[in-house]
Design a protein around this motif. Structure first.
Motif, PDB file in Angstrom:
ATOM      1  N   ALA A  71       0.847  -1.192   0.000  1.00  0.00           N
ATOM      2  CA  ALA A  71       0.000   0.000   0.000  1.00  0.00           C
ATOM      3  C   ALA A  71       0.885   1.245   0.000  1.00  0.00           C
ATOM      4  O   ALA A  71       1.930   1.297   0.651  1.00  0.00           O
ATOM      5  N   GLY A  72       0.486   2.250  -0.750  1.00  0.00           N
ATOM      6  CA  GLY A  72       1.236   3.501  -0.789  1.00  0.00           C
ATOM      7  C   GLY A  72       1.066   4.225  -2.109  1.00  0.00           C
ATOM      8  O   GLY A  72       0.242   3.840  -2.958  1.00  0.00           O
ATOM      9  N   LYS A  73       1.873   5.304  -2.272  1.00  0.00           N
ATOM     10  CA  LYS A  73       1.804   6.110  -3.490  1.00  0.00           C
ATOM     11  C   LYS A  73       2.947   5.691  -4.433  1.00  0.00           C
ATOM     12  O   LYS A  73       4.113   5.636  -4.034  1.00  0.00           O
ATOM     13  N   TYR A  74       2.586   5.395  -5.671  1.00  0.00           N
ATOM     14  CA  TYR A  74       3.540   4.984  -6.691  1.00  0.00           C
ATOM     15  C   TYR A  74       3.660   6.079  -7.750  1.00  0.00           C
ATOM     16  O   TYR A  74       2.669   6.752  -8.089  1.00  0.00           O
ATOM     17  N   ARG A  75       4.896   6.214  -8.253  1.00  0.00           N
ATOM     18  CA  ARG A  75       5.144   7.206  -9.298  1.00  0.00           C
ATOM     19  C   ARG A  75       5.994   6.580 -10.389  1.00  0.00           C
ATOM     20  O   ARG A  75       6.914   5.784 -10.101  1.00  0.00           O
ATOM     21  N   PHE A  76       5.673   6.936 -11.621  1.00  0.00           N
ATOM     22  CA  PHE A  76       6.463   6.459 -12.755  1.00  0.00           C
ATOM     23  C   PHE A  76       7.047   7.666 -13.483  1.00  0.00           C
ATOM     24  O   PHE A  76       6.345   8.637 -13.761  1.00  0.00           O
ATOM     25  N   GLU A  77       8.346   7.597 -13.775  1.00  0.00           N
ATOM     26  CA  GLU A  77       9.018   8.641 -14.537  1.00  0.00           C
ATOM     27  C   GLU A  77       9.773   7.974 -15.679  1.00  0.00           C
ATOM     28  O   GLU A  77      10.532   7.017 -15.470  1.00  0.00           O
ATOM     29  N   GLY A  78       9.573   8.502 -16.871  1.00  0.00           N
ATOM     30  CA  GLY A  78      10.258   7.976 -18.048  1.00  0.00           C
ATOM     31  C   GLY A  78      10.054   8.882 -19.233  1.00  0.00           C
ATOM     32  O   GLY A  78       8.914   9.115 -19.654  1.00  0.00           O
ATOM     33  N   GLY A  79      11.141   9.416 -19.803  1.00  0.00           N
ATOM     34  CA  GLY A  79      11.024  10.333 -20.939  1.00  0.00           C
ATOM     35  C   GLY A  79      10.249  11.562 -20.536  1.00  0.00           C
ATOM     36  O   GLY A  79      10.565  12.223 -19.543  1.00  0.00           O
ATOM     37  N   ASP A  80       9.182  11.863 -21.280  1.00  0.00           N
ATOM     38  CA  ASP A  80       8.361  13.032 -20.980  1.00  0.00           C
ATOM     39  C   ASP A  80       7.147  12.681 -20.126  1.00  0.00           C
ATOM     40  O   ASP A  80       6.228  13.478 -19.974  1.00  0.00           O
TER      41      ASP A  80
END
Length: 797
Positions: A71-80
């Motif tokens: 459980a928690g906050k997920y973030r995805f970063e890739g390119g723009d």
């Protein structure tokens, strides 16, 4: 289906049950982009139970089996691409499926006087609240019953069971993720209650005494097998066993009695669990010498212009002594006074009554006489004329059955041959079943009728019918005929469900429950009623008439809620069933005491004890009202409140407030619960302060920074949510709150505070529209800082 979240489509929340799979997916614009996943701000390189997958432009984070750590906050970063989502792991209460099936499908059986312990282990995210309810009322500890709970199980203990413990039980397990309700049924077996009294004396004579009683109101959970009958002679101490009767017989006759002797009787019911306590009678005295009963009406043998000859039979009950003779009386037809024919009893059973007036119609009756006295007189004879006899009429001609059905036979005939002006005055029709020795008069018809319909017969019943003509000279010779009602057609049992038969009934407590269902079937089917798979309570009145079956409970109780089933069977394996739900409800009980607290400056939080009706009413809610003077009008502050708490934010300091809480359901509103003393927030007096000269020293300006960042929240609709963070910096930063990039500074639905750098945002009575991303901005002359969190809303359990 696996819960999925496509981050590019703004679906930023995933709810998943503990142990189930989940998936986050994000699509980038170029194939050669290497994406990075973060959880709660930390870069994820590996994690137990989590798989990272890339197929072309799609990057996936796959959770094979969700646990609390996921459980928690997920973030995805890739390119723009840079996007976020939150995963909430739900873990509602659970009970082993095999145990759950055993508890709900088979009633728990206990014996009266023995102890019972029901233990139900459970799993789920704590804390889990466990409650036991019987007939929709929550159980508490008393001298016999105890409810225990640990972190992993709940137990109901009954030290000594009795029949009052029978009923429907419910175990309710509840936590933040959901509710599990388990329905149980408890049967307690015991010996039956005593038969229902009082004992009635059906007959008391010098030769025998017959007593009668009713079955016990409670058979102890097992059917009554037989009844034991005992007798005690008045003045003695010992009881004598007379015998027993089967359960279908609730009367007993004893012939071993003595004249003028008094007795007591008692009856006990017996089932497989034992023998009931005794039902005792009052004192019963055997009769002394009995007078005779009433003879049958006398018959007319012959008549002349001044005399009529009659005969009669001895009565079936002759009394305790021999019949010495008979008293004979006469009267003119149409009068009420009976006159004696002789001054002494007639020893023979035949008498010629003389000195009659010619052409007058007379009736006669007789009474038997023995040593005890004169018995009851007979019914009157058929009226007869005092006139010379004429030739009687002959038989009616061509008597036959013209038609018949399952309940009637239609007869036709022709008039008899008339002789010497002896005209037909009418016709007499009689019937006699094969099992009977006596004829029964159906009706007397006028002279013009030569047909009739004999009704109220049993299908297939065989009987003898006879018709004879009537004239002034008496009845003619009878013509007899054998007839048979047609057999009833075989019709399979079928319930005729129409718009008048409801599948769900909402009944107010105390009102009657009346359900009438039409049906068809021939022969008449066997009707069985059940409630929740068990026989109906003894209060239920069942009837079958005019092609309809009816259930009646005159005053509904909360225990009458449940599923009712009626079954029609033909005894050959064919049956039809219909089930309907009954819910018993009532206007709610008023809420408990009201408490007021100022948790946030210039607000008042109203809390109250729940209405007692919450234990059996699922659709109960509350309305909160206020007024600003002791005699002012009440105004609604909040409605459709499903918890026991409400916060009022627009409090004006220095003004008096009174509050009222009302419980409501579909039937209406309860009496209100009110505050007695007024509520007031005092105005703060302005303080005079001397502003000291600030020392101008070293430049101590610092960038704003978050000492404690915001955290995501999951709350229930209607409750209060408080988001808090801690901010540092010099000079003291200015705090601004945003929801989905919208400034909340002037929104009255949100309450913001800043106490020495501890900043809070209070959302009062959250709704689905309050769900989204919240951001707090801290700014001063040196710079700015941000912190974000997500608020998720779920419906009330």
């Amino acid at each position: 289906p696996v819960p999925r979240c496509y981050l590019n489509k703004q679906l930023a929340t995933v709810r998943v049950l503990k142990g189930d799979p989940a998936e986050l997916s994000c699509t980038v614009s170029k194939d050669n982009v290497t994406g990075t996943w973060f959880k709660d701000g930390l870069k994820l390189t590996s994690m137990d139970g989590v798989v990272f997958e890339k197929k072309g432009l799609v990057h996936k984070l796959i959770i094979n089996k969700a646990e609390d750590i996921h459980a928690g906050k997920y973030r995805f970063e890739g390119g723009d691409v840079k996007t976020e989502a939150s995963i909430f792991v739900e873990d509602p209460p659970q009970v082993d499926k095999v145990l759950l099936k055993t508890l709900t499908s088979v009633p728990t059986v206990a014996k009266a006087g023995e102890g019972l312990k029901l233990r139900i282990p459970f799993e789920g995210r704590g804390p889990i609240r466990a409650a036991w309810l019987k007939d929709k009322m929550e159980l508490g500890d008393d001298t016999r019953i105890r409810v225990d709970k640990t972190d992993t199980c709940t137990t109901l203990s009954i030290s000594s069971c009795n029949r009052k413990d029978c009923g429907d039980y419910k175990v309710r397990l509840k936590n933040d993720s959901g509710v599990l309700e388990i329905n149980l049924k408890l049967m307690v077996l015991d010996k039956p209650q005593p038969p229902t009294g009082p004992i009635k004396i059906v007959e008391s004579s010098a030769n025998n005494i017959t007593i009668q009683w009713k079955p016990p109101k409670d058979d102890g959970g097992k059917p009554v097998q037989r009844y034991l009958v005992e007798r005690q002679q008045v003045g003695r101490n010992d009881w004598e066993t007379l015998g027993e009767t089967p359960r279908s017989c609730t009367s007993f006759t004893t012939s071993s009695v003595e004249e003028e002797m008094s007795y007591y009787f008692r009856v006990r019911a017996v089932n497989a669990e034992g023998v009931s306590d005794a039902l005792e009678s009052g004192e019963v005295k055997a009769a002394g010498k009995a007078s005779p009963g009433a003879p049958d009406p006398p018959e007319i043998i012959s008549a002349s212009r001044d005399s009529i000859t009659i005969s009669w039979k001895a009565p079936s009950k002759t009394g305790a002594s021999q019949i010495m003779g008979y008293i004979v009386q006469k009267r003119k037809k149409g009068t009420v006074t009976w006159l004696p024919v002789t001054n002494v009893p007639v020893k023979d059973k035949k008498l010629k009554v003389t000195s009659l007036k010619k052409g007058v119609q007379y009736e006669f009756r007789v009474a038997a006489v023995n040593a005890a006295g004169t018995g009851q007189p007979s019914d009157p004879s058929e009226p007869a004329f005092a006139q010379d006899p004429t030739k009687s009429l002959g038989q009616v001609q061509d008597l036959k059955v013209s038609s018949s059905d399952s309940t009637s036979v239609t007869l036709t005939w022709n008039k008899p041959e008339v002789q010497d002006g002896n005209d037909v005055k009418g016709y007499e029709v009689e019937m006699k079943p094969y099992s009977s020795l006596s004829w029964t008069k159906c009706f007397t018809l006028p002279a013009q009728s030569t047909s009739c319909r004999v009704q109220a017969l049993q299908p297939g019943e065989k009987l003898l019918l006879r018709v004879r003509a009537l004239s002034d000279g008496g009845p003619g010779e009878a013509s007899e005929l054998e007839a048979c009602a047609a057999a009833a057609p075989v019709v399979p049992p079928r319930l005729l469900i129409d718009d008048t038969v409801k599948s769900f009934l909402l009944i107010k407590a105390g009102d009657p429950i009346r359900v009438k269902i039409p049906f068809e079937g021939s022969p008449e089917p066997v009707v069985t009623w059940l409630k929740d798979g068990l026989p109906l309570p003894s209060r239920a009145v069942l009837s079958t008439e005019d092609g309809s079956i009816q259930l009646l409970l005159r005053a509904a109780e909360f225990s009458d809620s449940g599923t009712y089933t009626v079954e029609l069977g033909d005894g050959l394996g064919k049956q039809e069933t219909f089930s309907f739900q009954v819910q018993i409800t009532d206007i709610p009980q008023p809420p408990g005491a009201i408490r007021l607290e100022e948790n946030v400056p210039n607000t008042v939080t109203v809390t109250w004890d729940p209405s007692a009706s919450e234990q059996w009413e699922k659709n109960l809610y509350y309305t909160v009202l206020k007024r600003e003077s002791q005699k002012g009008l009440w105004h609604v502050l909040g409605d459709l409140i499903y918890n026991n708490k409400f916060t009022f934010t627009r409090v004006v300091p220095g003004r008096d407030y009174y509050f009222r809480v009302v419980a409501k359901n579909d039937l209406g509103a309860s009496d209100p619960s009110e505050t007695v003393q007024p509520w007031r927030i005092w105005k703060k007096k302005a303080e005079f302060r001397v502003k000291a000269q600030r020392y101008r020293g070293v430049n101590q300006n610092q960038h704003p920074r978050f000492l404690v960042p915001l955290k995501s929240h999951v709350v229930v609709t209607g409750s209060e949510c408080r988001m808090t963070c801690a901010v540092g910096g010099h000079p003291a930063p200015k705090i601004t709150w945003y929801k989905d990039s919208r400034d909340l500074s002037r929104d009255p639905n949100y309450f913001c505070t800043n106490d020495f750098g501890v900043c809070s945002l209070v959302v009062l009575g959250v709704t689905k529209q309050d769900e989204g991303e919240y951001m707090v901005e801290a700014s001063n002359a040196v710079g700015r800082a941000f912190s974000k969190a997500f608020l998720a809303i779920k419906g009330e359990c």
